[in-house]
Write a protein that holds these residues in place. Sequence first.
Motif, short mmCIF file in Angstrom:
data_model
loop_
_atom_site.label_atom_id
_atom_site.label_comp_id
_atom_site.label_asym_id
_atom_site.label_seq_id
_atom_site.Cartn_x
_atom_site.Cartn_y
_atom_site.Cartn_z
N PRO A 112 0.83 -1.20 0.00
CA PRO A 112 0.00 0.00 0.00
C PRO A 112 0.87 1.25 0.00
O PRO A 112 1.93 1.26 0.61
N GLU A 137 0.36 7.21 2.41
CA GLU A 137 -0.89 7.87 2.78
C GLU A 137 -0.51 9.18 3.40
O GLU A 137 0.16 9.21 4.44
N LYS A 197 -0.99 12.12 5.67
CA LYS A 197 -1.88 12.31 6.82
C LYS A 197 -2.38 13.74 6.80
O LYS A 197 -2.19 14.50 7.74
N PHE A 252 3.56 11.33 -3.37
CA PHE A 252 2.11 11.12 -3.34
C PHE A 252 1.49 11.50 -4.70
O PHE A 252 0.78 10.70 -5.31
N LYS A 305 4.69 4.35 -4.70
CA LYS A 305 4.08 3.63 -3.58
C LYS A 305 5.01 3.44 -2.37
O LYS A 305 4.65 3.69 -1.26
N VAL A 362 5.21 8.99 8.13
CA VAL A 362 4.39 8.69 6.93
C VAL A 362 4.63 7.28 6.40
O VAL A 362 4.14 6.92 5.31
#
Length: 424
Positions: A40, A43, A45, A151, A156, A285
Amino acid sequence: MTSKCKKGKGCLEDICGKQYSLDELEISTFEMKEKVEKKPGIELKNPNIAFDKEDILYHLALGNKSHDLTEMFGDVKFVCLGGTPHRMERFAYYILQEIGYKIPPGTALQDISTHSHRYALFKVGPVISVSHGMGIPSINILLHELIKLMFHAGVKDPIFFRLGTCGGLGLEPGTVVITTEALNGTLEPVHTIPILGKKVERPALLDKNLAEEIINLKESSDNFNIISGKTVCTDDFYEGQGRLDGAFCHFSEEDKYKYLNMAKEKGVTNIEMESLALAAITHHVGIKSAVICVTLLDRLKGDQINQTKKTLEEWQDRPMVIAARYIKKYLNEHIEVLAKVENKSKQKKSFPCPDCINIQKYKFDVREEDSESTSSKSSVTYKSSSENSTSSMKSDIGCVPGCSIVVSNVDYLQRVLDESNGFE
Ligand code: R2B
Ligand code: URA
């Protein structure tokens, strides 16, 4: 590094699966694809940042609306950060050579962030090489923007490296230190940032496995030591690192050695100025990171850096050598290289794969063009026909149509074609 032979070396379709080294391939560009399932991704935040909302990466002179960040950076795997623009440009050229990446003759690598006049950023295939300046505030800003860049580009699971310099504690100058843990000036693995009037504390954690993998890259032929240990990260080069030679100093020599020896006893091997932020922010992160630094002096023997420019340059290359080793090893193990041969007439060393030629449903008529041709003559004409197409091509060095590969030795090609008896 190896690449699957695809319909002959350098072709784009996976037919025979033979392996050739990149050196052999003499490719002019290549694309890379992760072999492994990607984990994954990053992401952020931050609900305020989204793909469809304009985001300007001011200090990088990039933006998600002004630039196609996926096109520009979507293939990035490694982000290598180091202090100065000069050093990181050097690293960009070094890694270019090390991973066999080719840029067109007569062209140079471009500082993509040149218009920001802040950081210098170069990209070489899957590697970004970027300067971070000095100290936590400078690397902090850069890390925010690099992470947002990853991002927006859809990268990834990048790996971040800081390649830098430091002062050592009881180590021979020129030693390479891999940081196991980043500590603040009070020797805690915590990065404290005042946010909205409150002190926010974040754990400064580095990836232990990555650090271990890097230390294992040590080679017996290395003319320097590589060790691992805890790194103290300070906001200042002088008082903060217990130096006696700042513009002012309000502690004694005895106080200095008491602090440095106490740090050493707690496993501290070196002192620098960015590892804490790198560790805390990347951990926050979920990005893997490592710090590889070379010691410029032994702080238990003095404060001033008095080596020659030549020696300092040679030592500063050492973290780069280690990082390049890691990158090459990683690419070898995880990346499938899709070679693209662009300028056929310039390719000299590649040879067609007989298996591929067998697979081809082409008919060949190979003959030497030049009456004076010798076995090393490289000019052939070949004709080919397939079920739905017929083509006749003249090539300096020729192979099968659709197989972008080229040969420089007509004898060899003839032999291959003879041996592959009976194309249809
Ligand atoms: C190492 O060297 C710089 C100070 O000279 C600083 O950026 C650091 O961490
Ligand atoms: N960089 C530092 O931060 N400290 C040193 O002593 C040497 C390089």
